[in-house]
Write an enzyme that holds these catalytic residues in place. Structure first.
Site, PDB file in Angstrom:
ATOM      1  CB  SER A  95      50.011   7.018  18.670  1.00 26.87           C
ATOM      2  OG  SER A  95      50.933   7.655  17.762  1.00 26.87           O
ATOM      3  CG  HIS A 129      48.908   4.252  13.677  1.00 32.73           C
ATOM      4  ND1 HIS A 129      49.016   3.181  14.914  1.00 32.73           N
ATOM      5  CD2 HIS A 129      50.089   5.283  14.119  1.00 32.73           C
ATOM      6  CE1 HIS A 129      50.071   3.448  15.647  1.00 32.73           C
ATOM      7  NE2 HIS A 129      50.558   4.959  15.200  1.00 32.73           N
ATOM      8  CD  GLU A 173      47.230  -0.238  14.606  1.00 30.93           C
ATOM      9  OE1 GLU A 173      47.986   0.800  15.038  1.00 30.93           O
ATOM     10  OE2 GLU A 173      46.932  -0.992  15.401  1.00 30.93           O
ATOM     11  CG  ASN A 220      50.847   2.826  19.896  1.00 29.22           C
ATOM     12  OD1 ASN A 220      52.183   2.590  19.983  1.00 29.22           O
ATOM     13  ND2 ASN A 220      50.575   3.555  19.004  1.00 29.22           N
TER      14      ASN A 220
HETATM   15  N1  NAD Z   1      56.578   9.721  16.751  1.00 25.49           N
HETATM   16  C1  NAD Z   1      56.277   8.584  16.326  1.00 25.49           C
HETATM   17  O1  NAD Z   1      56.874   7.559  16.112  1.00 25.49           O
HETATM   18  C2  NAD Z   1      54.728   8.289  15.779  1.00 25.49           C
HETATM   19  C3  NAD Z   1      54.298   7.225  15.417  1.00 25.49           C
HETATM   20  C4  NAD Z   1      53.028   7.075  14.772  1.00 25.49           C
HETATM   21  C5  NAD Z   1      52.008   7.855  15.036  1.00 25.49           C
HETATM   22  N2  NAD Z   1      52.431   9.129  15.655  1.00 25.49           N
HETATM   23  C6  NAD Z   1      51.450  10.095  15.715  1.00 25.49           C
HETATM   24  O2  NAD Z   1      51.534  11.175  14.844  1.00 25.49           O
HETATM   25  C7  NAD Z   1      51.054  12.484  15.250  1.00 25.49           C
HETATM   26  C8  NAD Z   1      52.427  13.290  15.036  1.00 25.49           C
HETATM   27  O3  NAD Z   1      53.429  13.013  16.131  1.00 25.49           O
HETATM   28  P1  NAD Z   1      54.960  13.443  15.631  1.00 25.49           P
HETATM   29  O4  NAD Z   1      55.809  12.575  16.513  1.00 25.49           O
HETATM   30  O5  NAD Z   1      55.176  13.836  14.417  1.00 25.49           O
HETATM   31  O6  NAD Z   1      54.885  15.055  16.399  1.00 25.49           O
HETATM   32  P2  NAD Z   1      55.768  16.263  16.486  1.00 25.49           P
HETATM   33  O7  NAD Z   1      55.901  16.667  17.668  1.00 25.49           O
HETATM   34  O8  NAD Z   1      57.146  15.864  15.867  1.00 25.49           O
HETATM   35  O9  NAD Z   1      55.055  17.090  15.376  1.00 25.49           O
HETATM   36  C9  NAD Z   1      53.701  17.582  15.739  1.00 25.49           C
HETATM   37  C10 NAD Z   1      53.761  18.994  14.801  1.00 25.49           C
HETATM   38  O10 NAD Z   1      52.312  19.506  14.677  1.00 25.49           O
HETATM   39  C11 NAD Z   1      52.419  20.699  14.635  1.00 25.49           C
HETATM   40  N3  NAD Z   1      51.030  21.310  15.076  1.00 25.49           N
HETATM   41  C12 NAD Z   1      50.836  21.535  16.407  1.00 25.49           C
HETATM   42  N4  NAD Z   1      49.366  21.948  16.197  1.00 25.49           N
HETATM   43  C13 NAD Z   1      49.021  22.257  14.792  1.00 25.49           C
HETATM   44  C14 NAD Z   1      48.004  22.727  14.341  1.00 25.49           C
HETATM   45  N5  NAD Z   1      46.901  23.273  14.886  1.00 25.49           N
HETATM   46  N6  NAD Z   1      47.975  22.759  12.871  1.00 25.49           N
HETATM   47  C15 NAD Z   1      49.127  22.221  12.239  1.00 25.49           C
HETATM   48  N7  NAD Z   1      50.125  21.860  12.685  1.00 25.49           N
HETATM   49  C16 NAD Z   1      50.157  21.777  13.952  1.00 25.49           C
HETATM   50  C17 NAD Z   1      53.570  21.165  15.342  1.00 25.49           C
HETATM   51  O11 NAD Z   1      54.045  22.419  15.196  1.00 25.49           O
HETATM   52  C18 NAD Z   1      54.519  20.072  14.927  1.00 25.49           C
HETATM   53  O12 NAD Z   1      55.454  20.668  14.061  1.00 25.49           O
HETATM   54  C19 NAD Z   1      50.795  12.192  16.715  1.00 25.49           C
HETATM   55  O13 NAD Z   1      49.233  11.926  16.621  1.00 25.49           O
HETATM   56  C20 NAD Z   1      51.393  10.880  17.254  1.00 25.49           C
HETATM   57  O14 NAD Z   1      51.053  10.322  18.182  1.00 25.49           O
HETATM   58  C21 NAD Z   1      53.652   9.315  16.159  1.00 25.49           C
END
Ligand code: NAD
Length: 299
Positions: free
Chosen positions: A118, A139, A151, A189
């Site tokens: 993000s 993104h 994005e 963001n």
């Molecule tokens: N939540 C949102 O609305 C949103 C929107 C756009 C982008 N993002 C981005 O997407 C990414 C993920 O966010 P999320 O909300 O899905 O997080 P989340 O916490 O729901 O999921 C993250 C996952 O990554 C796994 N993980 C951690 N370390 C790891 C590794 N070394 N190898 C493999 N898997 C690993 C965790 O076990 C978990 O299942 C982040 O970078 C976030 O900024 C989130």
């Protein structure tokens, strides 16, 4: 491009895997946690059923989509055949640098490495890989199967050819990609998070309650959901992490996260993901059960 590896099977990773698999790509979904992988498969299954109910897909398409997804807990195994890796692991700079360094070592030459971050610098992520020219931001928005925007973030070294490939691939997924440059928060963001932070300050300073703030923005600005509910959906920890990147990246106090947001995250109130944020939710559901005036002793 046929083989896609998705790293991280949380909120975003399962949606990204779902979207690629539904469009005929072979998806390897990787997570350190087997429980997270099982939960992701369940979520994808439920979301496919929802698409069937809406008449968007049929049973055969659901079966084909699930058939296209394999899961791994070992990153080297899961990424060995990838033409493209989309990393969607936890929003943590050190973790992402570690993952990209490892990907650069285990993937085949010519692979494109994308991050769904993000806010973390694509240029910095690329700097730990052997080929920064092939690293890019992809993104997606939440929920991925539904939201149209991708994005596409060009790092300092990302080539035109890699950018064109990812723009084209995003269109193949039925998305509308927009190309932007790599500066803190990119575009989405940089604009969204100060609005969410200001909504939290408005609550913190007692100007209005949760419902009132969200209602003003929904009815007055035609936003489909208020900023506080949106923060719950994104994850309060994710919002805080992005605000810290904006604050550190620009050195401007206008991005300083509201103390109330810091307190809520410290107390483990992370939004929909653990059923507790500005609103309370039924565990495992996105339905609001309480939308009360904010009460710090409760929240
Ligand atoms: N939540 C949102 O609305 C949103 C929107 C756009 C982008 N993002 C981005 O997407 C990414 C993920 O966010 P999320 O909300 O899905 O997080 P989340 O916490 O729901 O999921 C993250 C996952 O990554 C796994 N993980 C951690 N370390 C790891 C590794 N070394 N190898 C493999 N898997 C690993 C965790 O076990 C978990 O299942 C982040 O970078 C976030 O900024 C989130």
């Amino acid at each position: 491009m046929k083989n896609i590896t998705v790293i991280g099977s949380g909120t975003m990773g399962n949606g990204i895997a779902h979207t690629f698999a539904q469009n005929g790509f072979n998806v390897s979904l990787v997570d350190i946690s087997d429980a997270a992988l099982q939960k992701a498969l369940q979520t994808i299954n439920t979301n496919l059923d929802r698409q069937i109910k809406k008449g968007a897909i049929d049973e055969a398409a659901k079966k084909a989509t699930l058939h296209n997804i394999n899961t791994y807990t070992n990153i080297a195994e899961g990424a060995a055949n990838a033409d493209l890796v989309v990393e969607a692991a936890t929003e943590n700079r050190d973790l992402k640098l570690k993952i990209f360094k490892q990907l650069s070592e285990v993937c085949k030459p010519g692979v494109i490495l994308a991050s769904n971050t993000s806010s973390i610098s694509i240029t910095e992520i690329a700097s730990v890989t052997a080929n920064p020219a092939n690293v890019i931001g992809m993104h997606f928005m939440n929920p991925v199967p539904i939201m149209k925007l991708v994005e596409v973030i060009r790092g300092y070294a990302t080539t035109n050819a890699v950018t064109d490939t990812i723009m084209q691939l995003s269109r193949q997924l039925g998305k509308d990609p927009v190309e932007v440059n790599d500066y803190p928060g990119f575009v989405a963001n940089r604009i969204l998070m100060p609005m969410i932070n200001e909504a939290i300050y408005t609550l913190f300073e007692g100007v209005a309650g949760v419902n009132e703030i969200d209602t003003v923005m929904k009815l007055g600005m035609a936003h489909p959901m208020g900023p506080l509910q949106l923060a719950d959906f994104i994850g309060l920890d994710v919002c805080l992490a992005i605000l810290k990147v904006l604050h550190n990246g620009f050195g401007n106090p206008k991005y300083a996260p509201c103390p109330l947001l810091i307190n809520m995250v410290t107390a483990g109130h992370l939004g929909v993901k653990n059923a507790n944020g500005f609103y309370k939710y039924t565990a495992g559901s996105k339905d609001l059960v309480v939308a009360d005036k904010f009460n710090p002793s409760v929240a």
